[in-house]
Design an enzyme around this catalytic site. Structure first.
Site, PDB file in Angstrom:
ATOM      1  N   GLY A 159      -1.441 -17.138 -19.057  1.00 50.32           N
ATOM      2  CA  GLY A 159      -0.392 -17.809 -18.313  1.00 50.32           C
ATOM      3  C   GLY A 159      -0.819 -18.377 -16.976  1.00 50.32           C
ATOM      4  O   GLY A 159       0.016 -18.877 -16.222  1.00 50.32           O
ATOM      5  N   GLN A 160      -2.107 -18.334 -16.655  1.00 52.67           N
ATOM      6  CA  GLN A 160      -2.572 -18.866 -15.378  1.00 52.67           C
ATOM      7  C   GLN A 160      -2.434 -20.383 -15.377  1.00 52.67           C
ATOM      8  O   GLN A 160      -2.983 -21.065 -16.238  1.00 52.67           O
ATOM      9  CB  GLN A 160      -4.027 -18.468 -15.130  1.00 52.67           C
ATOM     10  N   THR A 161      -1.672 -20.919 -14.421  1.00 56.21           N
ATOM     11  CA  THR A 161      -1.466 -22.369 -14.346  1.00 56.21           C
ATOM     12  C   THR A 161      -2.204 -23.011 -13.181  1.00 56.21           C
ATOM     13  O   THR A 161      -2.433 -24.214 -13.199  1.00 56.21           O
ATOM     14  CB  THR A 161       0.036 -22.708 -14.234  1.00 56.21           C
ATOM     15  N   HIS A 219      -5.119 -15.732  -7.997  1.00 56.05           N
ATOM     16  CA  HIS A 219      -4.069 -15.308  -7.075  1.00 56.05           C
ATOM     17  C   HIS A 219      -3.418 -14.062  -7.650  1.00 56.05           C
ATOM     18  O   HIS A 219      -3.170 -13.964  -8.841  1.00 56.05           O
ATOM     19  CB  HIS A 219      -3.044 -16.415  -6.800  1.00 56.05           C
ATOM     20  N   HIS A 247      -0.263 -11.638  -7.730  1.00 55.62           N
ATOM     21  CA  HIS A 247       1.178 -11.616  -7.475  1.00 55.62           C
ATOM     22  C   HIS A 247       1.600 -10.229  -7.011  1.00 55.62           C
ATOM     23  O   HIS A 247       1.266  -9.231  -7.655  1.00 55.62           O
ATOM     24  CB  HIS A 247       1.958 -11.941  -8.753  1.00 55.62           C
TER      25      HIS A 247
END
Length: 128
Positions: free
Chosen positions: A91-93, A98, A100
């Protein structure tokens, strides 16, 4: 991961940075899923947490801990989720690592058990 556009995390304005050290910075998520949703981002453009150097790991953990303390004082959440989407299939866009830090609040969902397991809902509930 290759970026076709300029990296938004490499171009953050100084005004967004809440905390920083030699290896990273802390900002509020631009699209928060809860009040205080925060990101810990390395200065070095690196896509995966598995590509961090040991000193970077340590420095980012220090920022994560400091950010949690600030969130506790400002928002007083009941708990936290900490997560990394490492790679497109996770799901890394944004192809810049980074971390969360997501504050959780009493009543933000009816049954928070399972936490990040809800990524695949059919496998999330493993308790009776």
């Amino acid at each position: 991961m290759q970026a076709s556009n300029p990296c938004p995390f490499c171009m953050l304005s100084e005004g967004r940075i809440l905390l920083s050290n030699d290896c990273g910075k802390v900002v509020r998520d631009a699209f928060p899923i809860s009040p205080g949703h925060t990101l810990v981002i390395p200065h070095r453009h690196v896509g995966s947490m598995f590509d961090l150097q040991p000193a970077e790991w340590s420095a980012l953990f220090e920022l994560l801990t400091a950010a949690k303390g600030d969130l506790h004082r400002e928002f007083a959440p009941a708990a936290y989720n900490v997560g990394v989407n490492d790679g497109p299939m996770a799901g890394q866009t944004v192809p810049h690592l980074h971390i969360h830090l997501i504050p959780r609040y009493e009543g933000d969902m009816p049954d928070p058990r399972g936490g990040v397991r809800w990524i695949l809902p059919e496998r999330a509930k493993y308790w009776p």
